[in-house]
Design a protein around this motif. Structure first.
Motif, PDB file in Angstrom:
ATOM      1  N   GLY A   1      26.817 -82.375 -15.311  1.00 49.37           N
ATOM      2  CA  GLY A   1      27.986 -81.829 -15.998  1.00 49.37           C
ATOM      3  C   GLY A   1      27.820 -81.856 -17.515  1.00 49.37           C
ATOM      4  N   TYR A   2      28.935 -82.035 -18.190  1.00 44.80           N
ATOM      5  CA  TYR A   2      28.932 -81.920 -19.653  1.00 44.80           C
ATOM      6  C   TYR A   2      28.282 -83.106 -20.361  1.00 44.80           C
ATOM      7  N   ALA A   3      27.368 -82.795 -21.251  1.00 47.59           N
ATOM      8  CA  ALA A   3      26.855 -83.805 -22.199  1.00 47.59           C
ATOM      9  C   ALA A   3      27.003 -83.143 -23.562  1.00 47.59           C
ATOM     10  N   LEU A   4      28.164 -83.326 -24.150  1.00 47.26           N
ATOM     11  CA  LEU A   4      28.518 -82.585 -25.366  1.00 47.26           C
ATOM     12  C   LEU A   4      28.700 -83.535 -26.538  1.00 47.26           C
ATOM     13  N   GLY A   5      28.384 -83.052 -27.727  1.00 44.23           N
ATOM     14  CA  GLY A   5      28.618 -83.847 -28.929  1.00 44.23           C
ATOM     15  C   GLY A   5      27.998 -85.228 -28.779  1.00 44.23           C
ATOM     16  N   GLY A   6      28.837 -86.255 -28.942  1.00 37.38           N
ATOM     17  CA  GLY A   6      28.349 -87.632 -28.818  1.00 37.38           C
ATOM     18  C   GLY A   6      27.765 -87.932 -27.442  1.00 37.38           C
TER      19      GLY A   6
ATOM     20  N   GLU B   4      41.094 -90.017 -30.542  1.00 33.72           N
ATOM     21  CA  GLU B   4      41.007 -91.290 -31.270  1.00 33.72           C
ATOM     22  C   GLU B   4      40.511 -91.069 -32.697  1.00 33.72           C
ATOM     23  N   MET B   5      39.586 -90.117 -32.839  1.00 37.02           N
ATOM     24  CA  MET B   5      38.897 -89.952 -34.121  1.00 37.02           C
ATOM     25  C   MET B   5      39.654 -89.035 -35.086  1.00 37.02           C
ATOM     26  N   GLY B   6      40.537 -88.187 -34.504  1.00 37.24           N
ATOM     27  CA  GLY B   6      41.150 -87.125 -35.291  1.00 37.24           C
ATOM     28  C   GLY B   6      41.853 -87.560 -36.564  1.00 37.24           C
TER      29      GLY B   6
ATOM     30  N   PRO C 150      37.435 -90.964 -16.285  1.00 34.44           N
ATOM     31  CA  PRO C 150      37.570 -89.592 -15.785  1.00 34.44           C
ATOM     32  C   PRO C 150      38.694 -88.805 -16.437  1.00 34.44           C
ATOM     33  N   SER C 151      39.764 -89.491 -16.881  1.00 32.61           N
ATOM     34  CA  SER C 151      40.897 -88.755 -17.448  1.00 32.61           C
ATOM     35  C   SER C 151      40.507 -88.032 -18.727  1.00 32.61           C
ATOM     36  N   ALA C 152      39.420 -88.444 -19.365  1.00 37.24           N
ATOM     37  CA  ALA C 152      39.009 -87.792 -20.612  1.00 37.24           C
ATOM     38  C   ALA C 152      37.557 -87.318 -20.529  1.00 37.24           C
TER      39      ALA C 152
ATOM     40  N   PHE D 282      31.724 -96.008 -39.015  1.00 37.81           N
ATOM     41  CA  PHE D 282      32.003 -95.301 -37.769  1.00 37.81           C
ATOM     42  C   PHE D 282      30.722 -94.696 -37.184  1.00 37.81           C
ATOM     43  N   ILE D 283      30.493 -94.914 -35.926  1.00 41.32           N
ATOM     44  CA  ILE D 283      29.363 -94.393 -35.131  1.00 41.32           C
ATOM     45  C   ILE D 283      28.165 -95.350 -35.107  1.00 41.32           C
ATOM     46  N   THR D 284      27.958 -96.129 -36.182  1.00 38.89           N
ATOM     47  CA  THR D 284      26.725 -96.931 -36.217  1.00 38.89           C
ATOM     48  C   THR D 284      26.621 -97.864 -35.017  1.00 38.89           C
ATOM     49  N   SER D 285      27.752 -98.379 -34.541  1.00 36.74           N
ATOM     50  CA  SER D 285      27.694 -99.300 -33.403  1.00 36.74           C
ATOM     51  C   SER D 285      27.304 -98.583 -32.103  1.00 36.74           C
ATOM     52  N   TRP D 286      27.359 -97.245 -32.119  1.00 39.86           N
ATOM     53  CA  TRP D 286      26.978 -96.483 -30.923  1.00 39.86           C
ATOM     54  C   TRP D 286      25.482 -96.537 -30.667  1.00 39.86           C
ATOM     55  N   GLU D 287      24.747 -96.907 -31.719  1.00 43.90           N
ATOM     56  CA  GLU D 287      23.295 -96.721 -31.648  1.00 43.90           C
ATOM     57  C   GLU D 287      22.560 -97.845 -30.934  1.00 43.90           C
TER      58      GLU D 287
ATOM     59  N   MET E 202      30.247 -81.979 -38.056  1.00 39.71           N
ATOM     60  CA  MET E 202      28.911 -81.748 -37.504  1.00 39.71           C
ATOM     61  C   MET E 202      28.539 -82.967 -36.658  1.00 39.71           C
ATOM     62  N   PRO E 203      27.446 -82.911 -35.918  1.00 38.50           N
ATOM     63  CA  PRO E 203      27.065 -84.084 -35.129  1.00 38.50           C
ATOM     64  C   PRO E 203      26.912 -85.305 -36.036  1.00 38.50           C
ATOM     65  N   GLY E 204      27.423 -86.440 -35.550  1.00 42.76           N
ATOM     66  CA  GLY E 204      27.381 -87.641 -36.392  1.00 42.76           C
ATOM     67  C   GLY E 204      26.729 -88.832 -35.721  1.00 42.76           C
ATOM     68  N   ALA E 205      26.179 -88.614 -34.506  1.00 40.91           N
ATOM     69  CA  ALA E 205      25.506 -89.729 -33.827  1.00 40.91           C
ATOM     70  C   ALA E 205      24.037 -89.402 -33.598  1.00 40.91           C
ATOM     71  N   GLY E 206      23.465 -88.720 -34.586  1.00 37.63           N
ATOM     72  CA  GLY E 206      22.025 -88.452 -34.539  1.00 37.63           C
ATOM     73  C   GLY E 206      21.667 -87.054 -34.070  1.00 37.63           C
TER      74      GLY E 206
HETATM   75  N1  CAA Z   1      37.815 -86.332 -26.569  1.00 34.15           N
HETATM   76  C1  CAA Z   1      39.004 -86.631 -26.044  1.00 34.15           C
HETATM   77  N2  CAA Z   1      39.476 -86.086 -24.905  1.00 34.15           N
HETATM   78  C2  CAA Z   1      38.687 -85.192 -24.282  1.00 34.15           C
HETATM   79  C3  CAA Z   1      37.423 -84.834 -24.765  1.00 34.15           C
HETATM   80  C4  CAA Z   1      36.990 -85.440 -25.970  1.00 34.15           C
HETATM   81  N3  CAA Z   1      35.767 -85.205 -26.501  1.00 34.15           N
HETATM   82  N4  CAA Z   1      36.878 -83.920 -23.931  1.00 34.15           N
HETATM   83  C5  CAA Z   1      37.788 -83.716 -22.946  1.00 34.15           C
HETATM   84  N5  CAA Z   1      38.867 -84.500 -23.155  1.00 34.15           N
HETATM   85  C6  CAA Z   1      40.073 -84.569 -22.321  1.00 34.15           C
HETATM   86  C7  CAA Z   1      40.948 -83.357 -22.475  1.00 34.15           C
HETATM   87  O1  CAA Z   1      41.757 -83.457 -23.636  1.00 34.15           O
HETATM   88  C8  CAA Z   1      41.730 -83.380 -21.201  1.00 34.15           C
HETATM   89  O2  CAA Z   1      42.732 -84.350 -21.319  1.00 34.15           O
HETATM   90  P1  CAA Z   1      44.273 -83.983 -20.869  1.00 34.15           P
HETATM   91  O3  CAA Z   1      44.155 -83.708 -19.388  1.00 34.15           O
HETATM   92  O4  CAA Z   1      45.005 -85.241 -21.202  1.00 34.15           O
HETATM   93  O5  CAA Z   1      44.648 -82.793 -21.643  1.00 34.15           O
HETATM   94  C9  CAA Z   1      40.724 -83.919 -20.183  1.00 34.15           C
HETATM   95  O6  CAA Z   1      39.701 -84.560 -20.959  1.00 34.15           O
HETATM   96  C10 CAA Z   1      40.050 -82.818 -19.387  1.00 34.15           C
HETATM   97  O7  CAA Z   1      39.509 -81.886 -20.302  1.00 34.15           O
HETATM   98  P2  CAA Z   1      39.802 -80.305 -20.218  1.00 34.15           P
HETATM   99  O8  CAA Z   1      41.149 -80.054 -19.622  1.00 34.15           O
HETATM  100  O9  CAA Z   1      39.552 -79.707 -21.561  1.00 34.15           O
HETATM  101  O10 CAA Z   1      38.675 -79.880 -19.157  1.00 34.15           O
HETATM  102  P3  CAA Z   1      37.983 -78.470 -19.013  1.00 34.15           P
HETATM  103  O11 CAA Z   1      37.180 -78.543 -17.753  1.00 34.15           O
HETATM  104  O12 CAA Z   1      38.969 -77.370 -19.171  1.00 34.15           O
HETATM  105  O13 CAA Z   1      36.960 -78.355 -20.276  1.00 34.15           O
HETATM  106  C11 CAA Z   1      35.292 -79.188 -21.818  1.00 34.15           C
HETATM  107  C12 CAA Z   1      35.878 -79.220 -20.378  1.00 34.15           C
HETATM  108  C13 CAA Z   1      34.683 -77.800 -22.096  1.00 34.15           C
HETATM  109  C14 CAA Z   1      34.201 -80.238 -21.889  1.00 34.15           C
HETATM  110  C15 CAA Z   1      36.417 -79.468 -22.830  1.00 34.15           C
HETATM  111  O14 CAA Z   1      37.127 -80.631 -22.427  1.00 34.15           O
HETATM  112  C16 CAA Z   1      35.930 -79.685 -24.226  1.00 34.15           C
HETATM  113  O15 CAA Z   1      35.595 -78.736 -24.916  1.00 34.15           O
HETATM  114  N6  CAA Z   1      35.909 -80.952 -24.680  1.00 34.15           N
HETATM  115  C17 CAA Z   1      35.539 -81.308 -26.025  1.00 34.15           C
HETATM  116  C18 CAA Z   1      34.036 -81.224 -26.231  1.00 34.15           C
HETATM  117  C19 CAA Z   1      33.688 -81.523 -27.664  1.00 34.15           C
HETATM  118  O16 CAA Z   1      34.076 -80.816 -28.576  1.00 34.15           O
HETATM  119  N7  CAA Z   1      32.888 -82.598 -27.875  1.00 34.15           N
HETATM  120  C20 CAA Z   1      32.470 -83.019 -29.172  1.00 34.15           C
HETATM  121  C21 CAA Z   1      33.343 -84.140 -29.667  1.00 34.15           C
HETATM  122  S1  CAA Z   1      33.032 -84.515 -31.369  1.00 34.15           S
HETATM  123  C22 CAA Z   1      31.718 -85.586 -31.357  1.00 34.15           C
HETATM  124  O17 CAA Z   1      31.170 -85.929 -30.341  1.00 34.15           O
HETATM  125  C23 CAA Z   1      31.292 -86.084 -32.713  1.00 34.15           C
HETATM  126  C24 CAA Z   1      29.993 -86.801 -32.762  1.00 34.15           C
HETATM  127  O18 CAA Z   1      28.935 -86.225 -32.956  1.00 34.15           O
HETATM  128  C25 CAA Z   1      29.944 -88.229 -32.562  1.00 34.15           C
END
Ligand code: CAA
Length: 257
Positions: free
Chosen positions: A103-108, A69-71, A22-24, A83-88, A137-141
């Motif tokens: 809720g959020y299902a973003l990127g990976g 972690e990835m930055g 939950p923290s991330a 990187f990423i292949t083990s996710w599959e 860009m997206p890297g997990a498909g």
């Molecule tokens: N990686 C690491 N930490 C993340 C994270 C991520 N993808 N998404 C959220 N967190 C962390 C935040 O850094 C924050 O931590 P701290 O409290 O320590 O600062 C905590 O989770 C809560 O997040 P927010 O304070 O940002 O929460 P919010 O409600 O204001 O916003 C959100 C929610 C819009 C989802 C926003 O967190 C966000 O934009 N997150 C990143 C989304 C993103 O860009 N995802 C793509 C990642 S790249 C990828 O996935 C590559 C690939 O294809 C494999």
């Protein structure tokens, strides 16, 4: 094994994996992915399990790969560690897997959901491929699966603008199979999984394999594959049981043979 980033339970014949970081917002780091893979392997080899549900929290299914972690990865580290292949692994599971997304299902996170066999979304779900906002860009498909699921125009829109789409739009464009009220998400996903798990496991696995062929081959080859697998089902006891039960007006008792 003790899990720190996920919770793993069984509910009858269903395996339930809850992403729990939950923290991330359930950001997918390597520790979480290792645990997810271990749990998935466990359910694959557990004869009692017929279907798995992967879910997250009310706020996030997963907010993507762990950016912190990835930055600092450099090219050679990414390349050499593949990187990423083990996710599959989830896309290689043979038993059915359902993603239950709130809720959020973003990127990976969106990509992980798309690796599952189908997605049931809460009305609070938000899908997106925001990687372009991070300079990648997206890297997990994502560029491939999203395009196959929703078509070129919407996939381009999502990947090039990085915008999010709500559950209703995701259902309209075929990314998710159904949308349910958020407080019924888990119950609905488990109900679907129980239904699948009550059928013959080998028949469900072959059905999954055959539907997946549609994404890998031409129509005529896919139909040929389907026909061969369909014919092979007449060698199973479960086909005899299923059809006898229908004729005898009773519930079938499948025994996975
Ligand atoms: N990686 C690491 N930490 C993340 C994270 C991520 N993808 N998404 C959220 N967190 C962390 C935040 O850094 C924050 O931590 P701290 O409290 O320590 O600062 C905590 O989770 C809560 O997040 P927010 O304070 O940002 O929460 P919010 O409600 O204001 O916003 C959100 C929610 C819009 C989802 C926003 O967190 C966000 O934009 N997150 C990143 C989304 C993103 O860009 N995802 C793509 C990642 S790249 C990828 O996935 C590559 C690939 O294809 C494999």
């Amino acid at each position: 094994m003790g899990y720190e980033n996920i919770r793993v339970e069984t509910r009858g014949k269903v395996g339930l994996i809850t992403l729990d970081r939950p923290s991330a917002l359930n950001a997918l780091n390597s520790a979480l992915i290792d645990e997810l893979n271990t749990a998935l392997s466990g359910f694959e080899t557990d004869e009692r399990i017929g279907c798995t549900v992967i879910t997250g929290s009310e706020k996030a299914f997963a907010a993507g790969a762990d950016i912190k972690e990835m930055g600092s990865l450099d090219y050679m580290e990414a390349y050499l560690s593949d990187f990423i292949t083990s996710w599959e692994q989830v896309s290689r599971t043979r038993k059915p897997v359902i993603a239950a997304v709130a809720g959020y299902a973003l990127g990976g996170g969106c990509e992980l959901a798309m690796m599952c066999d189908f997605i049931i979304a809460a009305d609070t779900a938000k899908f997106g491929q925001p990687e372009i906002t991070l300079g990648v860009m997206p890297g997990a498909g994502g560029t491939q699966r999203l395009t196959r699921f929703v078509g070129k125009s919407k996939a381009m829109d999502m990947c090039l603008t990085g915008r999010m789409m709500e559950a209703e739009e995701a259902e309209r464009c075929g990314l998710v199979s159904r949308v349910v009220p958020a407080d019924e998400l888990l119950e609905e996903a488990l109900k679907a999984a129980e239904k699948i798990a009550d059928f013959s496991l080998p028949i469900a696995m072959m059905t999954k394999e055959s539907v997946n062929r549609a994404y890998e081959t031409t129509m005529s080859e896919g139909i040929r594959f389907e026909r061969r697998v369909f014919h092979s089902m007449f060698a199973t006891e479960d086909q005899k049981e299923g059809m006898s039960a229908f004729a005898e007006k009773r519930k079938p008792q499948f025994n996975n043979k």
